[in-house]
Design a protein around this motif. Structure first.
Motif, PDB file in Angstrom:
ATOM      1  N   LEU A   1      48.009  44.693  50.187  1.00  0.00           N
ATOM      2  CA  LEU A   1      47.745  43.650  49.189  1.00  0.00           C
ATOM      3  C   LEU A   1      46.335  43.775  48.640  1.00  0.00           C
ATOM      4  O   LEU A   1      46.114  43.646  47.430  1.00  0.00           O
ATOM      5  CB  LEU A   1      47.950  42.267  49.821  1.00  0.00           C
ATOM      6  CG  LEU A   1      47.627  41.057  48.927  1.00  0.00           C
ATOM      7  CD1 LEU A   1      48.485  41.075  47.676  1.00  0.00           C
ATOM      8  CD2 LEU A   1      47.830  39.754  49.699  1.00  0.00           C
TER       9      LEU A   1
ATOM     10  N   PHE B   1      54.715  39.629  45.592  1.00  0.00           N
ATOM     11  CA  PHE B   1      54.680  40.927  46.270  1.00  0.00           C
ATOM     12  C   PHE B   1      55.592  40.921  47.486  1.00  0.00           C
ATOM     13  O   PHE B   1      55.924  39.864  48.034  1.00  0.00           O
ATOM     14  CB  PHE B   1      53.244  41.259  46.709  1.00  0.00           C
ATOM     15  CG  PHE B   1      52.608  40.199  47.564  1.00  0.00           C
ATOM     16  CD1 PHE B   1      52.793  40.163  48.939  1.00  0.00           C
ATOM     17  CD2 PHE B   1      51.800  39.213  46.982  1.00  0.00           C
ATOM     18  CE1 PHE B   1      52.202  39.182  49.721  1.00  0.00           C
ATOM     19  CE2 PHE B   1      51.199  38.228  47.766  1.00  0.00           C
ATOM     20  CZ  PHE B   1      51.411  38.221  49.132  1.00  0.00           C
TER      21      PHE B   1
ATOM     22  N   GLU C   1      52.602  45.564  37.281  1.00  0.00           N
ATOM     23  CA  GLU C   1      53.058  45.854  38.644  1.00  0.00           C
ATOM     24  C   GLU C   1      52.367  47.102  39.193  1.00  0.00           C
ATOM     25  O   GLU C   1      52.240  48.108  38.493  1.00  0.00           O
ATOM     26  CB  GLU C   1      54.577  46.075  38.675  1.00  0.00           C
ATOM     27  CG  GLU C   1      55.100  46.393  40.076  1.00  0.00           C
ATOM     28  CD  GLU C   1      56.581  46.753  40.076  1.00  0.00           C
ATOM     29  OE1 GLU C   1      56.999  47.549  40.952  1.00  0.00           O
ATOM     30  OE2 GLU C   1      57.321  46.248  39.195  1.00  0.00           O
TER      31      GLU C   1
ATOM     32  N   ARG D   1      55.042  46.486  46.878  1.00  0.00           N
ATOM     33  CA  ARG D   1      55.125  46.224  45.442  1.00  0.00           C
ATOM     34  C   ARG D   1      54.409  44.914  45.128  1.00  0.00           C
ATOM     35  O   ARG D   1      54.684  43.877  45.733  1.00  0.00           O
ATOM     36  CB  ARG D   1      56.582  46.191  44.987  1.00  0.00           C
ATOM     37  CG  ARG D   1      57.348  47.449  45.355  1.00  0.00           C
ATOM     38  CD  ARG D   1      58.764  47.450  44.818  1.00  0.00           C
ATOM     39  NE  ARG D   1      58.785  47.598  43.368  1.00  0.00           N
ATOM     40  CZ  ARG D   1      59.919  47.652  42.655  1.00  0.00           C
ATOM     41  NH1 ARG D   1      61.098  47.575  43.266  1.00  0.00           N
ATOM     42  NH2 ARG D   1      59.859  47.788  41.355  1.00  0.00           N
ATOM     43  N   TYR D   2      53.505  45.005  44.172  1.00  0.00           N
ATOM     44  CA  TYR D   2      52.653  43.865  43.822  1.00  0.00           C
ATOM     45  C   TYR D   2      52.772  43.609  42.324  1.00  0.00           C
ATOM     46  O   TYR D   2      52.712  44.544  41.513  1.00  0.00           O
ATOM     47  CB  TYR D   2      51.209  44.183  44.199  1.00  0.00           C
ATOM     48  CG  TYR D   2      50.172  43.221  43.665  1.00  0.00           C
ATOM     49  CD1 TYR D   2      49.783  42.106  44.396  1.00  0.00           C
ATOM     50  CD2 TYR D   2      49.570  43.446  42.420  1.00  0.00           C
ATOM     51  CE1 TYR D   2      48.815  41.240  43.909  1.00  0.00           C
ATOM     52  CE2 TYR D   2      48.598  42.577  41.932  1.00  0.00           C
ATOM     53  CZ  TYR D   2      48.228  41.472  42.682  1.00  0.00           C
ATOM     54  OH  TYR D   2      47.284  40.620  42.198  1.00  0.00           O
TER      55      TYR D   2
ATOM     56  N   THR E   1      52.752  49.616  42.496  1.00  0.00           N
ATOM     57  CA  THR E   1      53.569  50.003  43.649  1.00  0.00           C
ATOM     58  C   THR E   1      52.876  51.143  44.369  1.00  0.00           C
ATOM     59  O   THR E   1      52.512  52.148  43.754  1.00  0.00           O
ATOM     60  CB  THR E   1      54.975  50.449  43.207  1.00  0.00           C
ATOM     61  OG1 THR E   1      55.610  49.381  42.494  1.00  0.00           O
ATOM     62  CG2 THR E   1      55.825  50.819  44.415  1.00  0.00           C
TER      63      THR E   1
ATOM     64  N   LYS F   1      50.724  35.266  42.686  1.00  0.00           N
ATOM     65  CA  LYS F   1      51.017  36.689  42.842  1.00  0.00           C
ATOM     66  C   LYS F   1      52.413  36.834  43.455  1.00  0.00           C
ATOM     67  O   LYS F   1      52.869  35.968  44.194  1.00  0.00           O
ATOM     68  CB  LYS F   1      49.989  37.377  43.733  1.00  0.00           C
ATOM     69  CG  LYS F   1      48.535  37.059  43.384  1.00  0.00           C
ATOM     70  CD  LYS F   1      48.163  37.471  41.972  1.00  0.00           C
ATOM     71  CE  LYS F   1      46.704  37.118  41.669  1.00  0.00           C
ATOM     72  NZ  LYS F   1      46.360  37.398  40.255  1.00  0.00           N
TER      73      LYS F   1
END
Length: 285
Positions: A52, A157, A205, A169-170, A207, A155
């Protein structure tokens, strides 16, 4: 009832005393199991926290790059009206990409140089020429769009398999500014012309794979676990030696007590014999 309880306690105490090393070993194994479970949970938490942090820094860098590009490139050139701005950016022509195109091209370059990292910008309202690549492609992207449209300051994720590998994945909201609103609402090709400042235009995004982070985190925790296990084994070994020594001393003390008791019994027997002789002599007088 009290006697039964006392006997039970005495029996349990005697059993623990006789099997103290076994009891300590069992407690050690239970402790190791608890430590391993906690370390496994800690490992997962650390991996996600590190991923993160990395993704947040990536996203921040990209936002700062676009903001700098807009302020130092787009605005001066736009005011001078010397160069045209277009989504169809071509380095061979005297054109400059709009900020969104700049971000997309930047993401493609990052992905090209770091194939395991994916940087994407997608939306529910892509321009016609980005209809195929500009929309959500899978469940994560659809869920990110739905959630962040309703919660633009949050956020979104999670960790999941991405292209056959564990990945983090964020996603965060791409929020429209005043200049972006004007561009989108006046462009004849815009699929939506009622944008307002603060609306969520799309999703940025990031990743990234979890292999490297997982390997480093679990490697560090593994070394810590081995250290704790080694210290625990040394502690048990020391405790075992101490208990063995105490047992040996207890046996020696018990032997001395038995010998002393036997001596006292012999002395008492001798005294009784002497007493009997004295009594007989007194009776004969």
């Amino acid at each position: 009832m009290r006697q039964l309880i006392s006997r039970s306690r005495a029996a349990i105490s005697q059993l623990i005393y006789k099997r103290i090393i076994l009891a300590v070993t069992i407690l050690f194994c239970v402790g190791v199991g608890i430590v391993m479970a906690n370390m496994s949970q800690l490992s997962s938490t650390l991996i996600e926290s590190q991923a993160l942090q990395n993704a947040t820094l990536y996203a921040q860098s990209i936002r700062e790059a676009r903001a700098l590009y807009s302020a130092d490139v787009i605005n001066p050139l736009n005011n001078a009206k010397l160069i045209s701005f277009t989504h169809d950016y071509n380095p061979t022509k005297l054109t400059v990409p709009v900020p969104a195109t700049f971000l997309i091209e930047l993401g493609k370059n990052i992905t090209a140089k770091n194939p395991e990292i994916s940087v994407r910008l997608y939306s529910n309202h892509p321009f016609p020429w980005r209809e195929k690549e500009g929309r959500a492609r899978d469940d994560f992207e659809r869920e990110a769009l739905s959630y962040l449209t309703q919660n633009p300051t949050q956020k979104f994720f999670r960790s999941e398999n991405f292209q056959g590998k564990p990945a983090f994945r964020y996603a965060e909201a791409d929020i429209l500014t005043a200049s972006c609103v004007n561009c989108h609402n006046t462009n004849s090709n815009s699929p939506k012309k009622d944008w307002k400042v603060g609306d969520v235009r799309g999703i940025l995004e990031i990743t990234q794979p979890l292999d490297t982070i997982t390997q480093k985190t679990r490697g560090g925790l593994k070394n810590l676990f081995f250290l704790l296990a080694g210290l625990s084994i040394l502690g048990i070994a020391g405790l075992t030696l101490a208990i063995s020594r105490l047992r040996q001393n207890a046996k020696q003390l018990e032997q001395r007590v038995r010998e002393r008791t036997a001596q006292l019994q012999e002395t008492n027997v001798e005294l009784l014999k002497e007493q009997e002789k004295s009594d007989r002599l007194l009776l004969n007088i």
